[in-house]
Design an enzyme around this catalytic site. Structure first.
Site, PDB file in Angstrom:
ATOM      1  N   ASN A   1       0.818  -1.208   0.000  1.00  0.00           N
ATOM      2  CA  ASN A   1       0.000   0.000   0.000  1.00  0.00           C
ATOM      3  C   ASN A   1       0.857   1.267   0.000  1.00  0.00           C
ATOM      4  OD1 ASN A   1      -2.026  -1.841   0.161  1.00  0.00           O
ATOM      5  ND2 ASN A   1      -2.823  -1.170   2.146  1.00  0.00           N
TER       6      ASN A   1
ATOM      7  N   HIS B   1     -16.839  35.685 -30.556  1.00  0.00           N
ATOM      8  CA  HIS B   1     -17.872  34.896 -31.240  1.00  0.00           C
ATOM      9  C   HIS B   1     -17.434  34.518 -32.657  1.00  0.00           C
ATOM     10  CE1 HIS B   1     -20.526  36.210 -27.981  1.00  0.00           C
ATOM     11  NE2 HIS B   1     -20.106  37.437 -28.235  1.00  0.00           N
TER      12      HIS B   1
ATOM     13  N   SER C   1      -2.167  14.339 -48.282  1.00  0.00           N
ATOM     14  CA  SER C   1      -3.284  13.431 -48.533  1.00  0.00           C
ATOM     15  C   SER C   1      -2.820  12.282 -49.408  1.00  0.00           C
ATOM     16  CB  SER C   1      -4.422  14.195 -49.223  1.00  0.00           C
ATOM     17  OG  SER C   1      -5.350  13.298 -49.791  1.00  0.00           O
TER      18      SER C   1
ATOM     19  N   LYS D   1      -2.844  18.769 -51.085  1.00  0.00           N
ATOM     20  CA  LYS D   1      -3.206  19.017 -49.692  1.00  0.00           C
ATOM     21  C   LYS D   1      -1.978  19.193 -48.790  1.00  0.00           C
ATOM     22  CE  LYS D   1      -6.621  19.070 -47.943  1.00  0.00           C
ATOM     23  NZ  LYS D   1      -7.337  17.900 -47.375  1.00  0.00           N
TER      24      LYS D   1
ATOM     25  N   ASN E   1      -1.936  19.388 -44.647  1.00  0.00           N
ATOM     26  CA  ASN E   1      -2.866  19.292 -43.526  1.00  0.00           C
ATOM     27  C   ASN E   1      -2.202  19.586 -42.187  1.00  0.00           C
ATOM     28  OD1 ASN E   1      -4.875  18.433 -45.329  1.00  0.00           O
ATOM     29  ND2 ASN E   1      -4.220  16.299 -45.137  1.00  0.00           N
TER      30      ASN E   1
ATOM     31  N   GLU F   1      -4.627  18.788 -35.180  1.00  0.00           N
ATOM     32  CA  GLU F   1      -5.824  17.958 -35.056  1.00  0.00           C
ATOM     33  C   GLU F   1      -5.608  16.808 -34.074  1.00  0.00           C
ATOM     34  OE1 GLU F   1      -6.543  16.898 -39.091  1.00  0.00           O
ATOM     35  OE2 GLU F   1      -7.229  18.897 -39.657  1.00  0.00           O
TER      36      GLU F   1
ATOM     37  N   TYR G   1      -7.110   2.021   2.177  1.00  0.00           N
ATOM     38  CA  TYR G   1      -6.767   1.545   0.842  1.00  0.00           C
ATOM     39  C   TYR G   1      -7.836   0.612   0.294  1.00  0.00           C
ATOM     40  CZ  TYR G   1      -4.302  -0.366  -3.131  1.00  0.00           C
ATOM     41  OH  TYR G   1      -3.973  -0.729  -4.409  1.00  0.00           O
TER      42      TYR G   1
ATOM     43  N   LYS H   1      -2.725   4.643 -11.943  1.00  0.00           N
ATOM     44  CA  LYS H   1      -1.524   4.601 -12.771  1.00  0.00           C
ATOM     45  C   LYS H   1      -1.825   4.725 -14.258  1.00  0.00           C
ATOM     46  CE  LYS H   1      -0.570   1.077 -10.203  1.00  0.00           C
ATOM     47  NZ  LYS H   1      -1.200   1.498  -8.936  1.00  0.00           N
TER      48      LYS H   1
END
Length: 489
Positions: A128, A174, A295, A301, A303, A308, A335, A343
């Site tokens: 523990n 906005h 791409s 492309k 990207n 992302e 405990y 973990k």
């Protein structure tokens, strides 16, 4: 892995080649395989080997102070702990499927190498307090690595902000054009958030640099009577006040996960803006080829995958925090095995940010800003309208009235397809006679930026001062990251 490997000492006797359990003397039946599979720790637990061994080094010296180990025995065990650490780091010692957790794994290995002497190390402690200590050491060590990566990101942002202290950009609310600001000021808004993330990490460590070793199962140890000395050896600021709390609490884990989740959220907000800035309608920045992808079907492309992926990873870190809070919410002291969830969440947060932060720092450091496109966008959408209202207010017009007058002027501009500074004198007077021609000197991007000259404003001079102040905060963060006294595997 049971085969003898290069550099691994053969088992001293056949009996120690069997799986080890740290419990079971009062049981008459072996654990069912279903119990064994559920009870076995996941891979993240076995990643704590170096920290468990660090705790063992400190503990055997405590056993020496208690008279359970002599100097020669301590030296022998210390030598074997060092050897096990090196062999494990080299992949030459691995857990067996039957090893329930990292503590079982390491006691088995030490017993194989030392015989009965290896079994003495368990005296005066419990899984523990070991488990609590292992994770604390892991988090305190990796918090410094996280800080170093945070500093790299902040350095990249500050470097870009210095380049664009006076570059006009559209400030938005906005997602609509609002008022002109400098791009450096906008970047520094992100830097301020990341600086708070770093300072939260320092504050977390200050509050939680407390060793749980010596708490044993829950009541404290009748053998390990000097937890303060063990705490000092492991780089803690002190030892626990309450043994039940030491093994039963995980608020330090939840707090760490909040800090990392908040950091992930701040990263995600920056990532979202990078994605927007790269789009064709904006074209404010372009990414370096080494920090962008293409791409498989569309050759043209480019990207922003790093941004992302960063957005996506933030969801996992938020989920880890929710997992820990949910696991804690109904646990009685002290405990409970529910705490084993700690973990996975922590390791996922640490590993995730270790991937995301260097990539985002590189992306920011190497991106190119299209100053002309950004400047053009800064004046579109009547972003200088507030300058008109402020002009009138400084001449004694109530701001409520000035607001209405300015709105009418904007409407005229829309009807005549022109910008505010393009309205002729007659057009200004037709809205209100107090809109005199000298208003035009206020209707430039530079004038609007310079007018925001209070501390924290977007005036280039104030932005430069903001950067200088943040640089001083970064120096404090660097000192903290480099000043750790605990184990650093």
């Amino acid at each position: 892995m049971r085969t003898n490997l290069p550099g691994v000492r053969s088992e001293r006797r056949a009996s120690v080649n069997q799986p080890l359990r740290l419990w079971g003397g009062r049981f008459t039946a072996d654990p069912d395989p279903a119990l064994t599979r559920l009870s076995r720790s996941e891979a993240s637990d076995f990643g704590l080997v170096p920290y468990d061994l660090a705790g063992s080094r400190a503990h055997i010296r405590e056993l020496g102070r208690a008279g359970l180990l002599g100097d020669a025995e301590i030296a022998t065990i210390q030598k074997e702990i060092d050897a096990v650490e090196k062999l494990h780091a080299a992949g030459l010692i691995e857990p067996w499927p039957e090893d329930e957790d990292v503590q079982t794994f390491l006691e088995r290995v030490l017993t194989q190498r030392l015989g009965p002497l290896g079994g003495k190390v368990r005296a005066g402690r419990s899984r523990n307090d070991q488990a609590a200590n292992d994770l604390k050491l892991y988090l305190r060590h990796h918090a410094r690595g996280l800080m170093k990566n945070l500093l790299s990101l902040q350095d990249a942002i500050v470097a870009q902000a210095r380049e664009h202290v006076a570059t006009p950009a559209p400030g938005v609310t906005h997602l609509q054009a609002a008022q002109p600001i400098t791009f450096g000021h906008h970047l520094m808004a992100h830097a301020q958030a990341f600086a708070r993330d770093a300072e939260r990490l320092i504050d977390w460590d200050r509050r939680n640099a407390v060793s749980p070793l010596g708490a044993a199962a829950l009541a404290g140890s009748a053998i390990a009577l000097n937890p303060e000395l063990v705490a000092e050896e492991l780089g803690y600021d002190g030892s626990f006040e309450n043994s039940v709390d030491a093994v039963g609490s995980r608020d330090h884990v939840a707090e760490f996960l909040f800090v990392t989740a908040m950091h992930a959220v701040n990263l995600s907000r920056l990532a979202e803006e990078i994605v927007i800035w790269c789009t064709q309608p904006y074209r404010w920045i372009s990414l370096h080829d080494s920090f962008a992808t293409g791409s498989s079907i569309m050759p043209q492309k480019k990207n922003p995958d790093i941004a992302e992926l960063t957005r996506g990873r933030s969801a996992r870190l938020i989920g880890g925090l929710m997992t820990m809070l949910a696991a804690l919410k109904s646990l009685p002291l002290s405990y409970n095995r529910d705490l084993a969830e700690d973990k996975n969440a922590c390791c996922d947060a640490v590993d995730g940010l270790a991937l995301v932060l260097p990539a985002m720092a590189g992306l920011i450091a190497t991106m190119t800003v299209d100053v002309a496109t950004m400047r053009d966008a800064a004046s579109r959408g009547f972003t200088l309208a507030t300058e008109v209202a402020d002009f009138l207010a400084r001449r004694g017009v109530a701001f409520s009235e000035a607001h209405e007058i300015t709105g009418a002027l904007v409407r005229l501009c829309e009807e005549t397809s022109c910008q505010l500074h393009e309205i002729d004198d007659a057009g200004l007077a037709s809205i209100d006679p107090r809109l005199t021609p000298d208003i035009r000197e206020h209707l430039t991007l530079e004038a609007a930026l310079d007018a925001r000259m209070a501390k924290g404003g977007t005036s280039p001079a104030r932005v430069a001062e903001q950067i200088d102040r943040l640089t001083q905060r970064l120096a404090v963060q660097r000192d903290w990251a480099g000043g750790y006294r605990g184990p650093q595997p």
